[in-house]
Design a protein around this motif. Structure first.
Motif, PDB file in Angstrom:
ATOM      1  N   GLN A   1       0.829  -1.204   0.000  1.00  0.00           N
ATOM      2  CA  GLN A   1       0.000   0.000   0.000  1.00  0.00           C
ATOM      3  C   GLN A   1       0.866   1.258   0.000  1.00  0.00           C
ATOM      4  O   GLN A   1       0.542   2.251  -0.683  1.00  0.00           O
ATOM      5  N   GLU A   2       1.981   1.225   0.735  1.00  0.00           N
ATOM      6  CA  GLU A   2       2.871   2.383   0.741  1.00  0.00           C
ATOM      7  C   GLU A   2       3.460   2.626  -0.648  1.00  0.00           C
ATOM      8  O   GLU A   2       3.547   3.774  -1.119  1.00  0.00           O
ATOM      9  N   VAL A   3       3.867   1.545  -1.299  1.00  0.00           N
ATOM     10  CA  VAL A   3       4.428   1.681  -2.640  1.00  0.00           C
ATOM     11  C   VAL A   3       3.362   2.188  -3.607  1.00  0.00           C
ATOM     12  O   VAL A   3       3.631   3.050  -4.476  1.00  0.00           O
ATOM     13  N   VAL A   4       2.129   1.681  -3.478  1.00  0.00           N
ATOM     14  CA  VAL A   4       1.039   2.117  -4.360  1.00  0.00           C
ATOM     15  C   VAL A   4       0.766   3.599  -4.172  1.00  0.00           C
ATOM     16  O   VAL A   4       0.585   4.356  -5.159  1.00  0.00           O
ATOM     17  N   LEU A   5       0.743   4.055  -2.904  1.00  0.00           N
ATOM     18  CA  LEU A   5       0.501   5.475  -2.654  1.00  0.00           C
ATOM     19  C   LEU A   5       1.606   6.334  -3.263  1.00  0.00           C
ATOM     20  O   LEU A   5       1.344   7.381  -3.881  1.00  0.00           O
ATOM     21  N   THR A   6       2.855   5.900  -3.073  1.00  0.00           N
ATOM     22  CA  THR A   6       3.985   6.642  -3.649  1.00  0.00           C
ATOM     23  C   THR A   6       3.893   6.665  -5.162  1.00  0.00           C
ATOM     24  O   THR A   6       4.074   7.713  -5.818  1.00  0.00           O
ATOM     25  N   ARG A   7       3.606   5.500  -5.736  1.00  0.00           N
ATOM     26  CA  ARG A   7       3.522   5.389  -7.196  1.00  0.00           C
ATOM     27  C   ARG A   7       2.352   6.215  -7.748  1.00  0.00           C
ATOM     28  O   ARG A   7       2.477   6.890  -8.781  1.00  0.00           O
ATOM     29  N   ASP A   8       1.194   6.228  -7.037  1.00  0.00           N
ATOM     30  CA  ASP A   8       0.044   7.005  -7.490  1.00  0.00           C
ATOM     31  C   ASP A   8       0.356   8.509  -7.458  1.00  0.00           C
ATOM     32  O   ASP A   8      -0.018   9.265  -8.372  1.00  0.00           O
ATOM     33  N   TRP A   9       1.044   8.918  -6.409  1.00  0.00           N
ATOM     34  CA  TRP A   9       1.387  10.342  -6.319  1.00  0.00           C
ATOM     35  C   TRP A   9       2.300  10.743  -7.469  1.00  0.00           C
ATOM     36  O   TRP A   9       2.114  11.791  -8.091  1.00  0.00           O
ATOM     37  N   LEU A  10       3.282   9.875  -7.732  1.00  0.00           N
ATOM     38  CA  LEU A  10       4.192  10.160  -8.842  1.00  0.00           C
ATOM     39  C   LEU A  10       3.453  10.161 -10.171  1.00  0.00           C
ATOM     40  O   LEU A  10       3.697  11.014 -11.037  1.00  0.00           O
ATOM     41  N   ALA A  11       2.538   9.195 -10.346  1.00  0.00           N
ATOM     42  CA  ALA A  11       1.809   9.094 -11.606  1.00  0.00           C
ATOM     43  C   ALA A  11       0.897  10.299 -11.802  1.00  0.00           C
ATOM     44  O   ALA A  11       0.746  10.807 -12.932  1.00  0.00           O
ATOM     45  N   GLN A  12       0.268  10.760 -10.704  1.00  0.00           N
ATOM     46  CA  GLN A  12      -0.622  11.906 -10.806  1.00  0.00           C
ATOM     47  C   GLN A  12       0.131  13.168 -11.216  1.00  0.00           C
ATOM     48  O   GLN A  12      -0.435  14.068 -11.833  1.00  0.00           O
ATOM     49  N   HIS A  13       1.402  13.256 -10.864  1.00  0.00           N
ATOM     50  CA  HIS A  13       2.197  14.432 -11.203  1.00  0.00           C
ATOM     51  C   HIS A  13       3.115  14.180 -12.398  1.00  0.00           C
ATOM     52  O   HIS A  13       4.041  14.953 -12.657  1.00  0.00           O
ATOM     53  N   GLY A  14       2.871  13.079 -13.107  1.00  0.00           N
ATOM     54  CA  GLY A  14       3.646  12.808 -14.307  1.00  0.00           C
ATOM     55  C   GLY A  14       5.071  12.396 -14.029  1.00  0.00           C
ATOM     56  O   GLY A  14       5.929  12.520 -14.914  1.00  0.00           O
ATOM     57  N   GLY A  15       5.362  11.940 -12.839  1.00  0.00           N
ATOM     58  CA  GLY A  15       6.715  11.564 -12.475  1.00  0.00           C
ATOM     59  C   GLY A  15       7.400  12.689 -11.725  1.00  0.00           C
ATOM     60  O   GLY A  15       6.758  13.675 -11.308  1.00  0.00           O
ATOM     61  N   VAL A  16       8.684  12.612 -11.567  1.00  0.00           N
ATOM     62  CA  VAL A  16       9.432  13.623 -10.849  1.00  0.00           C
ATOM     63  C   VAL A  16      10.749  13.869 -11.569  1.00  0.00           C
ATOM     64  O   VAL A  16      11.380  12.929 -12.063  1.00  0.00           O
ATOM     65  N   TYR A  17      11.103  15.185 -11.694  1.00  0.00           N
ATOM     66  CA  TYR A  17      12.372  15.529 -12.334  1.00  0.00           C
ATOM     67  C   TYR A  17      13.445  15.679 -11.258  1.00  0.00           C
ATOM     68  O   TYR A  17      13.219  16.328 -10.223  1.00  0.00           O
ATOM     69  N   VAL A  18      14.600  15.082 -11.510  1.00  0.00           N
ATOM     70  CA  VAL A  18      15.717  15.154 -10.575  1.00  0.00           C
ATOM     71  C   VAL A  18      16.928  15.705 -11.329  1.00  0.00           C
ATOM     72  O   VAL A  18      17.020  15.590 -12.564  1.00  0.00           O
ATOM     73  N   PRO A  19      17.843  16.367 -10.604  1.00  0.00           N
ATOM     74  CA  PRO A  19      19.030  16.896 -11.284  1.00  0.00           C
ATOM     75  C   PRO A  19      19.788  15.803 -12.019  1.00  0.00           C
ATOM     76  O   PRO A  19      19.976  14.701 -11.497  1.00  0.00           O
ATOM     77  N   LEU A  20      20.169  16.122 -13.238  1.00  0.00           N
ATOM     78  CA  LEU A  20      20.931  15.169 -14.050  1.00  0.00           C
ATOM     79  C   LEU A  20      22.397  15.331 -13.682  1.00  0.00           C
ATOM     80  O   LEU A  20      23.073  16.273 -14.122  1.00  0.00           O
ATOM     81  N   THR A  21      22.907  14.434 -12.867  1.00  0.00           N
ATOM     82  CA  THR A  21      24.275  14.507 -12.381  1.00  0.00           C
ATOM     83  C   THR A  21      25.181  13.669 -13.267  1.00  0.00           C
ATOM     84  O   THR A  21      24.712  12.802 -14.021  1.00  0.00           O
ATOM     85  N   PRO A  22      26.488  13.945 -13.179  1.00  0.00           N
ATOM     86  CA  PRO A  22      27.416  13.160 -14.003  1.00  0.00           C
ATOM     87  C   PRO A  22      27.283  11.660 -13.705  1.00  0.00           C
ATOM     88  O   PRO A  22      27.221  11.240 -12.545  1.00  0.00           O
ATOM     89  N   GLY A  23      27.254  10.855 -14.722  1.00  0.00           N
ATOM     90  CA  GLY A  23      27.138   9.411 -14.576  1.00  0.00           C
ATOM     91  C   GLY A  23      25.711   8.911 -14.554  1.00  0.00           C
ATOM     92  O   GLY A  23      25.468   7.712 -14.675  1.00  0.00           O
ATOM     93  N   MET A  24      24.733   9.811 -14.362  1.00  0.00           N
ATOM     94  CA  MET A  24      23.328   9.403 -14.334  1.00  0.00           C
ATOM     95  C   MET A  24      22.837   9.200 -15.755  1.00  0.00           C
ATOM     96  O   MET A  24      23.063  10.030 -16.628  1.00  0.00           O
ATOM     97  N   GLN A  25      22.163   8.094 -15.981  1.00  0.00           N
ATOM     98  CA  GLN A  25      21.651   7.782 -17.311  1.00  0.00           C
ATOM     99  C   GLN A  25      20.209   8.229 -17.437  1.00  0.00           C
ATOM    100  O   GLN A  25      19.409   8.106 -16.519  1.00  0.00           O
TER     101      GLN A  25
END
Length: 431
Positions: free
Chosen positions: A62-86
């Protein structure tokens, strides 16, 4: 010689065998009850532990579903693109989706979709030894989210209507409790998964949760071991108690049976065999003697003027006369001879393996020893007694009844010719 006591004659066994079977049945019943109880405790304890693990799996799900639903409702989340990150190459294939963006300061950000965020959080949790979870599907957008054997089987069962799946698996020498439930497709999922043919409300995949249950299962095995040891110890204790009770009970039962046997086969006054038991044993010796060609002789003895003794001195003195006479017979005859109080003042002796002359000599010894008796009477008096005896040996083709009848005739002649004598069958008979 001394005749064997009643307890030496017959060893009671039927009743003691019944007691053993009865107590054995009780023991088996108790064992079955104990096994059922201990098995029930063990099963219930295992079920409680499994229920607890399943509740934990549901909670994490249920915790994962809540986290995933929140992310899905906001279209995901943008994070800084750091060196080495694909950058997620699979998101680039989604039309109109901005995978990489740049802020006013020139900092680049990459989009993390719900499945990727879920996987990365799972990796962090697994690295800390907490738990693992992942979103998977039979048609994953990212091949890294492809289901394993447990997940594939669970997803197939979800397609058939099941609502959850769980079980234990072994991985790298450790035990894990796996829990999985389905994920329905929502509107927020469509931008990424519409191209795969998913529609809102259709089961598109599931989330599996893995909990390290190595220690839990070890405790379960330890508890089961202690339960088994406790059950064995308790069964052993019960067995020891039942064996003790059975030994005491059977011992008392044998004493009671021996007493009943004595009452059924012995004359209560003299302790000699009664008439019925004497005839039974005499018939046994008759069959054995007939089979092996061994002689069998019967002696009938009668106390002379016994009625006069009773009338003159009383029945208590008469009883003592019978007892003293019986004791003389017991001490004179052989151990295996059949000795009984035949009735009233009469005694019957079955002289086993003895011919007529040998039995007559035994009867004469008894007669002489009885003559020496001085039985205490009343008022400081003593009573002298004598006996008469008839002796007859079994003839070929003769029955026991006929043998006793001839012996009785010989006794009758002994009493008719003056008493205090031994007469053998055929002696002093009138042609």
């Amino acid at each position: 010689m001394t005749e064997p006591r009643p307890t030496d004659i017959t060893e009671p066994s039927s009743s003691s065998g019944f007691v053993r079977k009865y107590l054995g049945g009780i023991f088996l019943s108790i064992c079955l009850i104990l096994v059922s109880v201990f098995w029930g405790f063990s099963y219930k304890a295992n079920q409680l532990i499994e229920d607890q693990l399943r509740q934990q799996g549901r909670a994490f799900f249920q915790e994962v579903v809540l986290t995933r639903d929140w992310l899905a409702q906001h279209g995901g989340v943008y994070v800084p693109l750091t060196p080495g990150m694909q950058v997620n190459p699979y998101l680039s294939k989604v039309p109109g989706l901005k995978v990489v963006i740049q802020d006013r300061d020139g900092q680049h950000y990459t989009l993390k979709n719900p499945a990727l965020v879920t996987r990365e959080i799972s990796e962090i949790a697994a690295g800390q030894g907490l738990f693992r979870f992942r979103i998977t599907s039979l048609l994953p957008l990212n091949p890294q989210n492809a289901p394993d054997a447990f997940e594939r089987r669970s997803l197939q069962n979800f397609a058939r209507g099941e609502t959850e799946a769980y079980g234990y698996v072994e991985e790298s020498g450790r035990s894990f409790f796996r829990y999985m439930a389905p994920l329905p497709t929502k509107e927020s999922c469509m931008p990424c998964h519409a191209a795969q043919g998913y529609r809102p409300g259709v089961m598109r995949g599931g989330i599996s949760v893995s909990l390290d249950a190595t220690e839990t299962l070890a405790h379960m095995r330890e508890n089961r071991f202690y339960l088994i040891v406790s059950a064995i110890g308790l069964v052993g204790l019960i067995l020891a108690v039942i064996l003790f009770i059975s030994r005491v009970f059977i011992k008392d039962l044998k004493k009671a049976e021996a007493k009943l046997l004595e009452m059924a086969t012995r004359d209560f006054l003299t302790g000699l065999l009664n008439r019925r038991e004497a005839l039974r044993r005499l018939n046994g010796e008759f069959r054995r003697g007939t089979r092996f060609g061994e002689p069998l002789t019967v002696i009938l003895l009668d106390i002379d003027y016994f009625k006069k003794i009773n009338d003159s001195h009383g029945h208590l003195v008469g009883d003592r006369v019978l007892q003293e006479t019986g004791e003389v017979l017991r001490n004179t005859l052989r151990e295996y001879d059949i000795l009984s109080r035949y009735g009233g003042e009469e005694f019957l002796v079955g002289a086993v393996k003895a011919n007529l002359d040998q039995a007559a000599q035994v009867a004469e010894r008894v007669r002489l020893r009885v003559r020496e008796l001085r039985v205490p009477g009343d008022e400081n008096t003593t009573v002298s007694i004598t006996i008469s005896a008839g002796v007859a040996q079994l003839r070929p083709g003769e029955s026991i009844d006929q043998l006793i009848a001839r012996t009785d005739e010989a006794l009758y002649r002994a009493k008719g010719t003056g008493r205090d004598r031994v007469v053998t069958s055929g002696e002093n008979e009138t042609p």
